[in-house]
Design a protein around this motif. Sequence first.
Motif, PDB file in Angstrom:
ATOM      1  N   SER A 158       0.860  -1.245   0.131  1.00 38.63           N
ATOM      2  CA  SER A 158       0.055   0.287   0.004  1.00 38.63           C
ATOM      3  C   SER A 158       0.594   1.132   0.351  1.00 38.63           C
ATOM      4  O   SER A 158       0.749   2.543  -0.865  1.00 38.63           O
ATOM      5  N   ASP A 209       2.322   1.565  -4.009  1.00 41.17           N
ATOM      6  CA  ASP A 209       1.193   2.273  -4.064  1.00 41.17           C
ATOM      7  C   ASP A 209       0.396   3.831  -4.055  1.00 41.17           C
ATOM      8  O   ASP A 209       0.875   4.521  -5.286  1.00 41.17           O
ATOM      9  N   GLU A 210       0.785   4.455  -2.938  1.00 40.24           N
ATOM     10  CA  GLU A 210       1.178   5.437  -2.176  1.00 40.24           C
ATOM     11  C   GLU A 210       1.905   6.552  -2.902  1.00 40.24           C
ATOM     12  O   GLU A 210       1.890   7.506  -2.796  1.00 40.24           O
ATOM     13  N   LYS A 254      -0.535  10.581   6.486  1.00 40.22           N
ATOM     14  CA  LYS A 254      -0.880   9.756   5.637  1.00 40.22           C
ATOM     15  C   LYS A 254      -0.529   8.081   5.134  1.00 40.22           C
ATOM     16  O   LYS A 254      -1.758   7.597   5.522  1.00 40.22           O
ATOM     17  N   ILE A 275      -3.022   4.593   5.920  1.00 43.18           N
ATOM     18  CA  ILE A 275      -2.429   3.698   5.526  1.00 43.18           C
ATOM     19  C   ILE A 275      -2.564   2.105   6.448  1.00 43.18           C
ATOM     20  O   ILE A 275      -3.289   1.128   6.131  1.00 43.18           O
TER      21      ILE A 275
END
Length: 739
Positions: free
Chosen positions: A237, A240-241, A294, A298
């Motif tokens: 994840s 991906d960010e 952030k 996640i």
Amino acid sequence: MTELELEAENKAIAQEYKELLRISYQTLTDEDKKIIRKAFDVAVDAHKDQRRKSGEAYIFHPIAVAKIVARDIGLGATSIAAALMHDVVEDTDITVQDIEKMFNPKIAQLVEGLTKIAKVKTEQEISVQAENFRKMLLTLNDDVRVILIKIADRLHNMQTMESMADYKQAKIASETLYIYAPLAHRLGLYNIKTQLEDLGLKYTEPEIYNDIVSKIKETKEEQDAYIKTISEVLSKSLTDEGIEFTMKGRPKSIYSIRRKMKAQGVTFDEVYDKFALRIIYKSNQHDEKFLAWKIYSIVTDHYRPSPSRLRDWISSPKSTGYEALHITVMGPKGRWVEIQVRSERMDEVAEKGYAAHYKYKNGATEEHGLEIWLNQLKEALENSASNAVDFVEDFKLNLYSKEIYVFTPKGEIKSLPKGATTLDFAFSIHSEIGVKTRGTRVNGKLVPLNHILNSGDQVEIITSANQKPTSQWLDYVTTSRAKTKIKNVLNENTKKIAEEGKELLERKLRHLKITLNENTINELVIFFKLQTSLDLFYRAGIGAIENQQLKEYAAKKSNSLVNFFKKTIKRSPGTSSEQIQKNEISKKYDLLVFGTEQDKLDYKLSSCCNPIPGDDVFGFVTINEGIKVHRKDCPNAISMRSNYAYRVIPAKWIDSSQEEFKAVLKITGMDVLGLTNELTKVISNQMNVNIQSISLSSEAGIFNGQVAVVVQNNTILKKLIENIKKVDGIDKVTRVYNN
């Protein structure tokens, strides 16, 4: 040693030296490299004939210390050079002056500081380490780097203690846990703190240590697999960010597992979060906070967080400079896992502490940053009135305390140790505000001065010019800053009263045709069974010395020759002067009280250290014998305090004549205009009387009042009653006993 062995050893030394340069090369200038090379040569030459207990060449030790200073603390060339030479002055003919000539005053000063610490010896063996510690902190006034190098020195000694005798290992290890680990913690050197604690445990409780180590090894594979599951999920994840990061699993330290097992009374398997996952992300300083949250979102998309265990040290960093976001989440198989989120900068600060913290502070120099911290410490140091053991205890209180954050009325944030009270807060703003504190409001509500604060409270201090601290205030505060200041003010007060008392005594003795000189003072001190002339004058000042007693003294004085002969004939051979001295003191400090409430409880004096009244003591709750009282410097004190802290209760001797008593007075009379005003004036003007509560009423011309006062002794109370009776309109003043 054979030629071959010697060659191999020299090769190893050169190898270590190269390693040292490699660790610090990013920041070194050519000038720095020259200084380090020269320090290395001086050290090699100075220690050439020395070996350590393990048999290896002594020079390996200073190099190892220099490596810790460079790698784990991140200090520069000056400190590396001082670390290389930290034992040179002590072990060889080279002097500090020689070092100053060869290098520069700064390096010489550091080496001298390190030598001073090594040389500290005290007269008595009592708590040498506490005294050492205090001396060590006093060198802080010169330069905090002395302490940082000393911590590195201690770490290497702990890492290489195998070949020492058992009793030495235990002594050095308990000293490490008692002093150096808390200090490393306070300096933000978490890495070193953890190593010191684990090694300390290894030598103080080897069975427990080995047991935990083997259990960690047994479960290592399973834990690694578990952490891998979580990190794979999160890595995908995060990538991906578009977040750049590294991730590492971090087992909980052996010492902290032991502490949890002990504190919560659980087995190894029952200790939760034995492991943590650390996410270290790349970021410029501008985006750091944004990215941390952030990452938080996640992480919590995948695992449910425990809201009560979220720690946000990014919005308000710890006073050590530590910044991070700690999230505890429920991982697979129903296990809690702690996830620590830090940027690369935060990670360096967390690992290396102060030195790194100030590297990032708008280009502040290492010296400047450490200055700020030093100033906080100086306050505690400069008041050397307390003895060394108290000092260490106070200092440790401030070290290990978890922090809370509270707000001033204007919304400024202040950090205080957990457990701090509103009065602590007043002193943390300014000692002058603390001293004049009359009341405190928390979140708009009036609260007592000993109200314990919670994070997020908004605190307002109400001051009054006439307010003065009382000895009870010492029980209302927890920070050493507040304690120190209160003690100072109380001492000044005592002196002031003593000055007035001296004049009073002089006048009274003049009536009895006695001059107040040194001889008379000494005789009076003995006559009243006191310890010092200050005690004598203070008692005179508060009215505890009555005229009748002085007449008895005068009669005794004129009769002293006869007494002298009687005494000489009667003195039994068994009483030593020390015994008499003990009895004299016992008369003065005749009350032992326990806990912050100063309760009077049953106790026994322990036979291991035979405390006498007046000694610094603490109570220890035993299983079969009730409370046993030990001296603070009792040989068993450290082990009792560290192993059974929950059974230790504070205790102190108090001089019963300086104890405060509550008395309730019932006053009746005729309701004359201005009576209430006159009455309160008389009471508050009487020295050393505090009004605790007052209720006055008048009905059909009759006045009824009840006043609760706090006084130090009966004499003062009698005087107060006499003064009240003189007030116009007062008919009767009686003391009520069963209020």
